[in-house]
Design an enzyme around this catalytic site. Structure first.
Site, PDB file in Angstrom:
ATOM      1  N   ASP A 239      39.233  35.766  42.656  1.00  0.00           N
ATOM      2  CA  ASP A 239      39.461  36.985  41.873  1.00  0.00           C
ATOM      3  C   ASP A 239      40.936  37.300  41.680  1.00  0.00           C
ATOM      4  O   ASP A 239      41.288  38.270  41.004  1.00  0.00           O
ATOM      5  CB  ASP A 239      38.727  38.180  42.484  1.00  0.00           C
ATOM      6  CG  ASP A 239      39.222  38.542  43.883  1.00  0.00           C
ATOM      7  OD1 ASP A 239      40.048  37.785  44.450  1.00  0.00           O
ATOM      8  OD2 ASP A 239      38.767  39.567  44.431  1.00  0.00           O
ATOM      9  N   ASP A 264      31.541  37.156  47.146  1.00  0.00           N
ATOM     10  CA  ASP A 264      31.795  38.104  48.235  1.00  0.00           C
ATOM     11  C   ASP A 264      31.668  39.529  47.689  1.00  0.00           C
ATOM     12  O   ASP A 264      32.350  40.443  48.147  1.00  0.00           O
ATOM     13  CB  ASP A 264      33.174  37.865  48.844  1.00  0.00           C
ATOM     14  CG  ASP A 264      33.366  38.559  50.191  1.00  0.00           C
ATOM     15  OD1 ASP A 264      32.472  38.445  51.047  1.00  0.00           O
ATOM     16  OD2 ASP A 264      34.404  39.230  50.388  1.00  0.00           O
ATOM     17  N   LEU A 290      41.117  46.118  52.207  1.00  0.00           N
ATOM     18  CA  LEU A 290      40.412  45.320  51.194  1.00  0.00           C
ATOM     19  C   LEU A 290      39.073  44.860  51.756  1.00  0.00           C
ATOM     20  O   LEU A 290      38.997  44.324  52.861  1.00  0.00           O
ATOM     21  CB  LEU A 290      41.261  44.109  50.806  1.00  0.00           C
ATOM     22  CG  LEU A 290      40.693  43.186  49.722  1.00  0.00           C
ATOM     23  CD1 LEU A 290      40.588  43.909  48.380  1.00  0.00           C
ATOM     24  CD2 LEU A 290      41.570  41.938  49.592  1.00  0.00           C
TER      25      LEU A 290
END
Length: 365
Positions: A239, A264, A290
């Protein structure tokens, strides 16, 4: 017999144009050349995507809402996105939550479509590399606990992420002997400890570079261990936030068929220990840590091609064939070939999904 004719197909040998794909009773029966003129409007047909680490979709985080309705909703959303096989993932949690989730998957498996089982990410990880995982729930496994967990799971637990430097060899061996894919992750293992685990039979690595000992020139860490190993695989989150695109590029060049994509992905959640908040195309915990991604498998493939210097053919394999091979389902899914399930995604020339087929049936979008 159904068919899609004069298509651009991504076959195990790469892209082939002017192909017909014939399917019946949920299986691909034949793929053959079509001598008709090429349809300039035809797009592409990929195998259905396989995601071995996803926590939820469509507003349903499975660990927060472990119910039959939740898994149905998650399955439906992922099918519409072209993911025809996935492992629903549970982050480190209480035994009670794990048992609730396992019980739901056990009850649901006879109805299951694209849900292939469970991936337990924790709780047997290293608190030093816990990331967004809840520290209070992390612990070392005992052989008795693992035996009881697998007995209760009754075949639904397909994959487990753990920190091998903190677990007894007999625990890892028992998982391997019982056909659980063991993934090294959330770990501070040294190069030597990681290499030992791979040599013992640990097959793969969870979200490469994230929550693990880093690659350093005097302390090579887990990334170097998996780079150097002849068979160990690794998943990666493409990403651009969890891993820089240039690092994905390097990893793909080194690992080739041993590197595969996961999303994920999580979804917004305001209850329980994992309260994911959407911020600028990613998810974070309330303290800003995160957590999961906001990706789909198709976007992961597009990112690999657009930003990571990976060919479309290789990116598709990373999202389909390679993960299928890891879980030993490559003969039935993850590729377009006669005898495999008729799971595929039809895209237009702009690489947007137009149709999804699961076991030969078109999914309503």
């Amino acid at each position: 017999m159904q068919s899609l004719q004069n298509q651009n197909l991504y076959l195990p040998t790469g892209l082939k144009s002017q192909q017909d794909i014939l399917f019946e009773n949920g299986l691909i029966k034949e793929i053959k050349s079509n001598s008709a003129n090429v349809n300039p409007q035809s797009g592409y047909i990929f195998p259905g995507f396989i995601d071995l680490q996803i926590y939820g979709a469509a507003g349903k985080l499975f660990s927060a809402e472990p119910s039959l309705d939740s898994i149905r909703i998650i399955e439906d959303q992922l099918l519409r996105q072209g993911t025809t096989g996935f492992l629903i993932c549970l982050a480190t949690n209480t035994p009670q939550v794990f048992n609730q989730c396992i019980a739901v998957i056990k009850e649901y498996r006879k109805q299951a479509r694209n849900c292939l089982g469970l991936h337990l990410e924790g709780p047997f990880i290293n608190p030093e590399k816990r990331g967004a995982h809840v520290k209070e729930y992390i612990r070392k496994a005992s052989l008795e606990e693992i035996k009881a967990l697998l007995d209760f799971g009754d075949g639904t637990i397909k994959m487990m992420t753990l920190a091998p430097e903190l677990q007894d060899d007999e625990v890892i061996q028992y998982l391997l002997d019982n056909e659980v894919v063991v993934s090294l992750g959330h770990s501070s293992a040294t190069f030597e400890e990681a290499t030992k685990a791979y040599n013992q039979g640990v097959q793969t690595t969870t979200h490469l570079f994230n929550a693990m000992s880093p690659l350093q020139h005097r302390a090579p860490g887990i990334p170097t261990a998996v780079f150097n190993h002849p068979t160990a695989m690794a998943s990666i989150i493409a990403d651009g936030l969890h891993v820089d695109f240039e690092v994905v590029n390097v990893a793909a060049k080194v690992m080739k068929e041993r590197l595969f994509l996961i999303t994920d992905a999580v979804t917004e959640c305001s209850s329980g220990p994992y309260q994911h908040v959407a911020v600028n195309g990613k998810f974070v915990m309330p303290d800003g840590t995160l957590s999961g991604s906001a990706m789909t498998m198709l976007q992961s493939v597009k990112n690999c091609v657009s930003h990571c210097g990976i060919s479309l053919s290789d990116a598709i394999d990373m999202a389909t064939y390679y993960p299928a091979k890891l879980i030993k389902k490559e003969k039935e899914t993850g590729q377009l070939s006669a005898g495999a399930q008729a799971n595929f995604v039809v895209l237009n020339q702009q690489m947007d999904i137009e149709q999804v087929f699961y076991k030969g049936e078109e999914i309503k979008r």
